[in-house]
Design a protein around this motif. Structure first.
Motif, mmCIF file in Angstrom:
data_model
loop_
_atom_site.group_PDB
_atom_site.id
_atom_site.type_symbol
_atom_site.label_atom_id
_atom_site.label_comp_id
_atom_site.label_asym_id
_atom_site.label_seq_id
_atom_site.Cartn_x
_atom_site.Cartn_y
_atom_site.Cartn_z
ATOM 1 N N LYS A 179 0.839 -1.185 0.000
ATOM 2 C CA LYS A 179 0.000 0.000 0.000
ATOM 3 C C LYS A 179 0.887 1.253 0.000
ATOM 4 O O LYS A 179 1.823 1.353 0.775
ATOM 5 N N ILE A 180 0.551 2.160 -0.840
ATOM 6 C CA ILE A 180 1.297 3.416 -0.934
ATOM 7 C C ILE A 180 0.772 4.382 0.115
ATOM 8 O O ILE A 180 -0.427 4.580 0.256
ATOM 9 N N ASP A 181 1.671 4.964 0.853
ATOM 10 C CA ASP A 181 1.315 5.938 1.876
ATOM 11 C C ASP A 181 1.226 7.313 1.219
ATOM 12 O O ASP A 181 2.233 7.972 0.979
ATOM 13 N N ARG A 182 0.008 7.723 0.917
ATOM 14 C CA ARG A 182 -0.211 8.983 0.198
ATOM 15 C C ARG A 182 0.333 10.186 0.960
ATOM 16 O O ARG A 182 0.939 11.086 0.370
ATOM 17 N N ASP A 183 0.142 10.218 2.261
ATOM 18 C CA ASP A 183 0.639 11.352 3.045
ATOM 19 C C ASP A 183 2.161 11.448 2.976
ATOM 20 O O ASP A 183 2.717 12.534 2.846
ATOM 21 N N ARG A 184 2.830 10.304 3.060
ATOM 22 C CA ARG A 184 4.285 10.304 2.978
ATOM 23 C C ARG A 184 4.734 10.825 1.620
ATOM 24 O O ARG A 184 5.644 11.650 1.520
ATOM 25 N N ASN A 185 4.098 10.334 0.563
ATOM 26 C CA ASN A 185 4.461 10.794 -0.786
ATOM 27 C C ASN A 185 4.209 12.284 -0.944
ATOM 28 O O ASN A 185 5.022 12.988 -1.555
ATOM 29 N N ASP A 186 3.093 12.763 -0.407
ATOM 30 C CA ASP A 186 2.810 14.197 -0.480
ATOM 31 C C ASP A 186 3.860 15.002 0.265
ATOM 32 O O ASP A 186 4.281 16.069 -0.197
ATOM 33 N N ASN A 187 4.305 14.495 1.402
ATOM 34 C CA ASN A 187 5.347 15.196 2.165
ATOM 35 C C ASN A 187 6.670 15.208 1.416
ATOM 36 O O ASN A 187 7.369 16.222 1.408
ATOM 37 N N VAL A 188 7.017 14.092 0.785
ATOM 38 C CA VAL A 188 8.255 14.033 -0.002
ATOM 39 C C VAL A 188 8.204 15.069 -1.121
ATOM 40 O O VAL A 188 9.143 15.845 -1.311
ATOM 41 N N ILE A 189 7.092 15.112 -1.828
ATOM 42 C CA ILE A 189 6.936 16.087 -2.923
ATOM 43 C C ILE A 189 6.996 17.504 -2.378
ATOM 44 O O ILE A 189 7.630 18.387 -2.973
ATOM 45 N N GLY A 190 6.377 17.741 -1.244
ATOM 46 C CA GLY A 190 6.396 19.073 -0.632
ATOM 47 C C GLY A 190 7.806 19.503 -0.266
ATOM 48 O O GLY A 190 8.205 20.643 -0.530
ATOM 49 N N TYR A 191 8.569 18.605 0.338
ATOM 50 C CA TYR A 191 9.952 18.934 0.690
ATOM 51 C C TYR A 191 10.792 19.209 -0.550
ATOM 52 O O TYR A 191 11.615 20.123 -0.559
ATOM 53 N N MET A 192 10.570 18.431 -1.591
ATOM 54 C CA MET A 192 11.327 18.637 -2.833
ATOM 55 C C MET A 192 10.996 20.001 -3.443
ATOM 56 O O MET A 192 11.868 20.719 -3.922
ATOM 57 N N PHE A 193 9.717 20.362 -3.426
ATOM 58 C CA PHE A 193 9.303 21.662 -3.966
ATOM 59 C C PHE A 193 9.920 22.801 -3.157
ATOM 60 O O PHE A 193 10.456 23.760 -3.722
ATOM 61 N N GLN A 194 9.862 22.678 -1.832
ATOM 62 C CA GLN A 194 10.456 23.708 -0.974
ATOM 63 C C GLN A 194 11.966 23.796 -1.188
ATOM 64 O O GLN A 194 12.541 24.896 -1.159
ATOM 65 N N ALA A 195 12.602 22.653 -1.402
ATOM 66 C CA ALA A 195 14.047 22.652 -1.661
ATOM 67 C C ALA A 195 14.360 23.394 -2.954
ATOM 68 O O ALA A 195 15.329 24.163 -3.016
ATOM 69 N N GLN A 196 13.555 23.175 -3.977
ATOM 70 C CA GLN A 196 13.777 23.880 -5.242
ATOM 71 C C GLN A 196 13.600 25.382 -5.067
ATOM 72 O O GLN A 196 14.344 26.175 -5.651
ATOM 73 N N GLN A 197 12.645 25.784 -4.247
ATOM 74 C CA GLN A 197 12.463 27.214 -3.973
ATOM 75 C C GLN A 197 13.678 27.765 -3.220
ATOM 76 O O GLN A 197 14.121 28.882 -3.499
ATOM 77 N N ALA A 198 14.204 26.994 -2.275
ATOM 78 C CA ALA A 198 15.386 27.426 -1.524
ATOM 79 C C ALA A 198 16.587 27.567 -2.453
ATOM 80 O O ALA A 198 17.370 28.512 -2.328
ATOM 81 N N ILE A 199 16.727 26.642 -3.394
ATOM 82 C CA ILE A 199 17.828 26.725 -4.362
ATOM 83 C C ILE A 199 17.693 27.993 -5.191
ATOM 84 O O ILE A 199 18.672 28.715 -5.401
ATOM 85 N N ALA A 200 16.481 28.281 -5.634
ATOM 86 C CA ALA A 200 16.247 29.492 -6.430
ATOM 87 C C ALA A 200 16.594 30.742 -5.627
ATOM 88 O O ALA A 200 17.041 31.744 -6.196
ATOM 89 N N GLY A 201 16.427 30.681 -4.313
ATOM 90 C CA GLY A 201 16.772 31.805 -3.444
ATOM 91 C C GLY A 201 18.195 31.745 -2.933
ATOM 92 O O GLY A 201 18.568 32.501 -2.029
ATOM 93 N N ASN A 202 18.993 30.837 -3.490
ATOM 94 C CA ASN A 202 20.398 30.649 -3.122
ATOM 95 C C ASN A 202 20.567 30.309 -1.640
ATOM 96 O O ASN A 202 21.554 30.688 -1.014
ATOM 97 N N GLN A 203 19.602 29.578 -1.091
ATOM 98 C CA GLN A 203 19.665 29.096 0.289
ATOM 99 C C GLN A 203 20.001 27.609 0.243
ATOM 100 O O GLN A 203 19.164 26.752 0.487
ATOM 101 N N LEU A 204 21.247 27.327 -0.079
ATOM 102 C CA LEU A 204 21.648 25.949 -0.349
ATOM 103 C C LEU A 204 21.634 25.070 0.900
ATOM 104 O O LEU A 204 21.278 23.893 0.828
ATOM 105 N N GLY A 205 21.996 25.620 2.035
ATOM 106 C CA GLY A 205 21.954 24.856 3.280
ATOM 107 C C GLY A 205 20.530 24.433 3.625
ATOM 108 O O GLY A 205 20.290 23.294 4.035
ATOM 109 N N LYS A 206 19.609 25.352 3.448
ATOM 110 C CA LYS A 206 18.189 25.044 3.692
ATOM 111 C C LYS A 206 17.706 23.989 2.705
ATOM 112 O O LYS A 206 16.961 23.077 3.070
ATOM 113 N N ALA A 207 18.153 24.104 1.464
ATOM 114 C CA ALA A 207 17.746 23.139 0.439
ATOM 115 C C ALA A 207 18.210 21.734 0.809
ATOM 116 O O ALA A 207 17.433 20.772 0.706
#
Length: 88
Positions: free
Chosen positions: A1-29
């Protein structure tokens, strides 16, 4: 069974990381990518992104390791091959 909440959280973290990279916040990313990997270590795109951030931080050894992990999970990832070529 796929854990939808876990997958949503993974996608959310990845999206936030990409935003941090765009803002040159590499440590946060990196912290966000690590959270995504902690939830699901089998997401090749997370390893690919981690390698890219490590490369931007000039940590070429860690970049290589992350890209190799990405390729281990997805052996047909042309982008990871291309990036690895840069550090070899």
């Amino acid at each position: 069974k796929i854990d939808r909440d876990r997958n949503d959280n993974v996608i959310g973290y990845m999206f936030q990381a990409q935003q941090a990279i765009a803002g040159n916040q590499l440590g946060k990313a990196i912290a966000l990518i690590d959270k995504a990997i902690e939830l699901d270590e089998y997401v090749s795109q997370a390893w690919l992104l981690k390698g890219s951030v490590k490369y931007l931080q000039k940590d070429y050894s860690s970049a290589r390791s992350a890209w190799e992990r990405s390729l281990k999970l997805d052996p047909y990832n042309k982008i990871a091959f291309k990036y690895l070529n840069e550090v070899y």
